[in-house]
Motif scaffolding. Sequence first.
Motif, short mmCIF file in Angstrom:
data_model
loop_
_atom_site.label_atom_id
_atom_site.label_comp_id
_atom_site.label_asym_id
_atom_site.label_seq_id
_atom_site.Cartn_x
_atom_site.Cartn_y
_atom_site.Cartn_z
N ALA A 174 0.84 -1.20 0.00
CA ALA A 174 0.00 0.00 0.00
C ALA A 174 0.88 1.25 0.00
N ALA A 175 1.94 1.23 0.80
CA ALA A 175 2.84 2.38 0.87
C ALA A 175 3.52 2.61 -0.48
N ILE A 176 3.92 1.52 -1.11
CA ILE A 176 4.61 1.64 -2.40
C ILE A 176 3.66 2.18 -3.47
N VAL A 177 2.46 1.63 -3.53
CA VAL A 177 1.50 2.07 -4.54
C VAL A 177 1.19 3.56 -4.34
N ARG A 178 0.98 3.94 -3.11
CA ARG A 178 0.68 5.34 -2.79
C ARG A 178 1.85 6.24 -3.24
N ALA A 179 3.05 5.80 -2.95
CA ALA A 179 4.23 6.60 -3.29
C ALA A 179 4.42 6.70 -4.81
N VAL A 180 4.19 5.59 -5.51
CA VAL A 180 4.36 5.59 -6.98
C VAL A 180 3.34 6.53 -7.62
N ILE A 181 2.11 6.50 -7.10
CA ILE A 181 1.08 7.40 -7.64
C ILE A 181 1.50 8.86 -7.43
N GLY A 182 1.99 9.17 -6.23
CA GLY A 182 2.43 10.53 -5.93
C GLY A 182 3.59 10.95 -6.82
N LEU A 183 4.51 10.03 -6.99
CA LEU A 183 5.69 10.28 -7.82
C LEU A 183 5.27 10.54 -9.27
N GLY A 184 4.44 9.67 -9.79
CA GLY A 184 3.98 9.81 -11.18
C GLY A 184 3.27 11.13 -11.39
N HIS A 185 2.36 11.44 -10.48
CA HIS A 185 1.62 12.69 -10.63
C HIS A 185 2.55 13.90 -10.54
N GLY A 186 3.54 13.79 -9.68
CA GLY A 186 4.52 14.86 -9.57
C GLY A 186 5.27 15.08 -10.88
N LEU A 187 5.42 13.99 -11.64
CA LEU A 187 6.13 14.08 -12.92
C LEU A 187 5.17 14.36 -14.08
N GLY A 188 3.89 14.48 -13.76
CA GLY A 188 2.91 14.77 -14.80
C GLY A 188 2.54 13.56 -15.65
N SER A 234 -6.29 8.30 -5.79
CA SER A 234 -6.28 9.06 -7.05
C SER A 234 -5.49 8.42 -8.18
N CYS A 235 -5.45 7.10 -8.19
CA CYS A 235 -4.87 6.42 -9.36
C CYS A 235 -5.79 6.72 -10.54
N ASP A 236 -5.23 7.05 -11.71
CA ASP A 236 -6.06 7.55 -12.80
C ASP A 236 -6.89 6.47 -13.49
N ALA A 237 -6.28 5.31 -13.66
CA ALA A 237 -6.98 4.27 -14.44
C ALA A 237 -6.69 2.89 -13.88
N VAL A 238 -7.55 1.96 -14.21
CA VAL A 238 -7.42 0.59 -13.70
C VAL A 238 -7.66 -0.43 -14.81
N GLN A 239 -7.02 -1.58 -14.61
CA GLN A 239 -7.14 -2.68 -15.57
C GLN A 239 -7.05 -3.96 -14.75
N GLY A 240 -7.88 -4.93 -15.05
CA GLY A 240 -7.83 -6.19 -14.31
C GLY A 240 -9.12 -6.95 -14.44
N TYR A 241 -9.12 -8.16 -13.90
CA TYR A 241 -10.28 -9.04 -14.05
C TYR A 241 -11.56 -8.43 -13.50
N LEU A 242 -11.44 -7.56 -12.48
CA LEU A 242 -12.63 -6.93 -11.91
C LEU A 242 -13.36 -6.10 -12.97
N ILE A 243 -12.58 -5.46 -13.84
CA ILE A 243 -13.17 -4.61 -14.87
C ILE A 243 -13.52 -5.45 -16.10
N GLY A 244 -12.63 -6.35 -16.46
CA GLY A 244 -12.89 -7.23 -17.60
C GLY A 244 -11.69 -8.08 -17.91
N LYS A 245 -11.93 -9.32 -18.32
CA LYS A 245 -10.83 -10.22 -18.68
C LYS A 245 -10.44 -10.02 -20.14
N PRO A 246 -9.20 -10.39 -20.48
CA PRO A 246 -8.84 -10.35 -21.90
C PRO A 246 -9.75 -11.30 -22.68
#
Length: 291
Positions: A217-231, A252-264
């Motif tokens: 959770a800490a890593i995901v939160r940090a990566v999102i912050g980092l990414g947004h900081g970089l635009g 505030s992750c912008d987008a999601v992909q995975g089985y919950l939304i739809g399988k390939p």
Amino acid sequence: RAKAKARGSVTVFEPEMDMQIRDRRVLHQDLSNAIRNGEMSLYYQPQASSTKRVGNNDIVGFEALTRWRHPTRGFVPPSEFIPLAEESGLIVELGEWILREACRQAASWARPLQVAVNLSPAQFLNTDLVAFVHEVLLQTGLEPGRLELEITEGVLIEDFDRGLSLLRRLKALGVRVSMDDFGSGYSSLTYLQAFPFDKIKIDRAFIMNLGRNPQSAAIVRAVIGLGHGLGVTLVAEGVETQDQLDFLVDESCDAVQGYLIGKPAPIDQYRWLVGLDALEDRAPARAREAG
Ligand code: C2E
Ligand code: MG
Ligand code: MG
Ligand code: MG
């Protein structure tokens, strides 16, 4: 002692290794015919903008995932045939087929959704990728802004200057470039800073562990912050549960992909989303518009 042990284990595994080598040789021959035999196809997995209740209108695009249906073995996973294709150089032909097919199909959709295509390292480094992408866009008529190319971070480490030049030239065509599986390999913040990515796809491993360990959770939160900081836009891969989705929306992750939304799945299963039906009805729709 170590030597004896090593020798012993080689003996034990010899027949099996021999089988694997023979197996691979046969599989390689089969792979070289797979395209012309029509055994390759593209599956599509939807990507949605993040919201706690993802509906049809939240789908922003699809990732194309290649499937090989072998005549006797059934489906061979991309984790097997992509490396095989890379080792043998077949990846060039295969990669060209994949890109052309994905662009051709996406150009036929009635709704102008994004299409993301994975590029393998060999394709990225050893071919005249920019000229080819340009050619395919012209041939298929796909608007460049609808195409997204996914590359894994490792690719760029091999040749920094060349990688940077390629990314810039691809972006000059108007296509988007995303970093796939972020965090799974030798991620370096230097690369994030140096390379002009439009998107970062957070590796499935972190999403999978969201509910299980606080570090993820800490890593995901940090990566999102980092990414947004970089635009940069953030996409989470492998979202399977509502809890994971809730967390990502809250962060505030912008987008999601995975089985919950739809399988390939073959695009036919997403006809209603891409508007293929609407496309077949184009003439009447135009008439209505005109009238
Ligand atoms: P990737 O690009 O990271 O693609 C996502 C993979 O995660 C896909 O596996 C997809 O089926 C799987 N996935 C998506 N959502 C979920 C989920 O909620 N849970 C779980 N457990 N898995 C999920 P797939 O299709 O087996 O592809 C594996 C990898 O093979 C891809 O990883 C990509 O690196 C490579 N690949 C697939 N198609 C192509 C291609 O056309 N060209 C190249 N170069 N590589 C490809
Ligand atoms: Mg991908
Ligand atoms: Mg990925
Ligand atoms: Mg992955």
